[in-house]
Design an enzyme around this catalytic site. Sequence first.
Site, PDB file in Angstrom:
ATOM      1  N   ALA A  14      22.309  27.105  69.404  1.00 17.39           N
ATOM      2  CA  ALA A  14      21.454  26.185  68.664  1.00 17.39           C
ATOM      3  C   ALA A  14      20.412  25.638  69.632  1.00 17.39           C
ATOM      4  O   ALA A  14      20.746  25.236  70.745  1.00 17.39           O
ATOM      5  CB  ALA A  14      22.272  25.054  68.066  1.00 17.39           C
TER       6      ALA A  14
ATOM      7  N   ILE B 228      29.411  25.797  68.589  1.00 17.30           N
ATOM      8  CA  ILE B 228      29.228  27.180  68.994  1.00 17.30           C
ATOM      9  C   ILE B 228      29.136  27.201  70.520  1.00 17.30           C
ATOM     10  O   ILE B 228      29.172  26.153  71.170  1.00 17.30           O
ATOM     11  CB  ILE B 228      27.986  27.825  68.351  1.00 17.30           C
ATOM     12  N   SER B 229      29.006  28.376  71.095  1.00 21.00           N
ATOM     13  CA  SER B 229      29.154  28.473  72.545  1.00 21.00           C
ATOM     14  C   SER B 229      28.130  27.655  73.322  1.00 21.00           C
ATOM     15  O   SER B 229      28.428  27.184  74.425  1.00 21.00           O
ATOM     16  CB  SER B 229      29.105  29.943  72.984  1.00 21.00           C
ATOM     17  N   GLU B 230      26.927  27.441  72.772  1.00 23.00           N
ATOM     18  CA  GLU B 230      25.948  26.639  73.506  1.00 23.00           C
ATOM     19  C   GLU B 230      24.972  25.979  72.542  1.00 23.00           C
ATOM     20  O   GLU B 230      24.559  26.583  71.550  1.00 23.00           O
ATOM     21  CB  GLU B 230      25.158  27.511  74.484  1.00 23.00           C
ATOM     22  N   THR B 231      24.641  24.725  72.846  1.00 26.42           N
ATOM     23  CA  THR B 231      23.568  24.021  72.169  1.00 26.42           C
ATOM     24  C   THR B 231      22.556  23.614  73.226  1.00 26.42           C
ATOM     25  O   THR B 231      22.919  23.054  74.264  1.00 26.42           O
ATOM     26  CB  THR B 231      24.085  22.787  71.412  1.00 26.42           C
TER      27      THR B 231
END
Length: 306
Positions: free
Chosen positions: A25, A49-52
Amino acid sequence: MVKRPVKYSQVDAFTDTAFKGNPAAVCLLEKEEEQDEKWMQAVAAEFNISETCFLTPISSTQSDANDHSVTRFHLRWFTPLVEVKLCGHGTLASAHFLFAYRIARTDVIEFVTLSGVLIAKRIPTASNVDASKFSDGDPEEHFSIELDFPTIPVLECESADIPSLPETLNGAPMVNISKTAEAGGGDLYVELSSGKTVADLKPQLDEIRKCPARGLIVTGPAPDGSGFDFFSRFFSPKMGINEDPVCGSVHCALVTYWSKKLGKCDLVAYMASPRGGVLELHLDETNQRVLIRGKAVTVMEGSLLA
């Protein structure tokens, strides 16, 4: 608290197919003072999720040492649990967001991060596509992105130092064990006997949590005829990510390992998670930099209201 809507986009990185690769994101903030860490961490937990990623513009376009026009942004990355110092797929997704929506009107972006200045370049991949036909509201997707990242040195590690590894890997045959000398324990890098073994692996996540490292990378030679040089997977449950679908930053160490082993500086890597992803790599041994090239696709857009 941010009181105005914040534009965001969800981008799948290191793939040209929606719902593959690694999702990130990307949130665009207007002012640096809006970067409240507690709020950003809460947003990252909400996306889960894995990265923002959080972008803040620094200045209007300027020129680099080669007299190329560049745009500069602050960039920070958060997993659902913690802020990280380096993230490849989050940087790729952020650059894709800025290029696709023409927020960056140049072909070069400089990101100011906790790991210093990172450079992203837009590489056209479809010369017959007329970008002028896209309206300002529609993302333009027909390009690759090349990231300029620092290499990460690896150190040899004895299996006796980590006696739980055989149980962690459910008995998968190990060829070599390395580790990165980074604050917070770095990562463990384990070469397995084959890429198929990497793809089929079902590690013990509870044992990975006990390992004296941030996360565990498993890697192995790609099958003959696959078009790839090596396969990898990355597990980091301590950071709230049981398996990172496609991790660009671990290739800052993997590229030095496989370049030495295979005797070449240009490699194609495949991350063999269920989502899968492709990374094209070039090792600049003189300057100890790695160029990471990949594609991305926008799958969602909207606004944060809180």
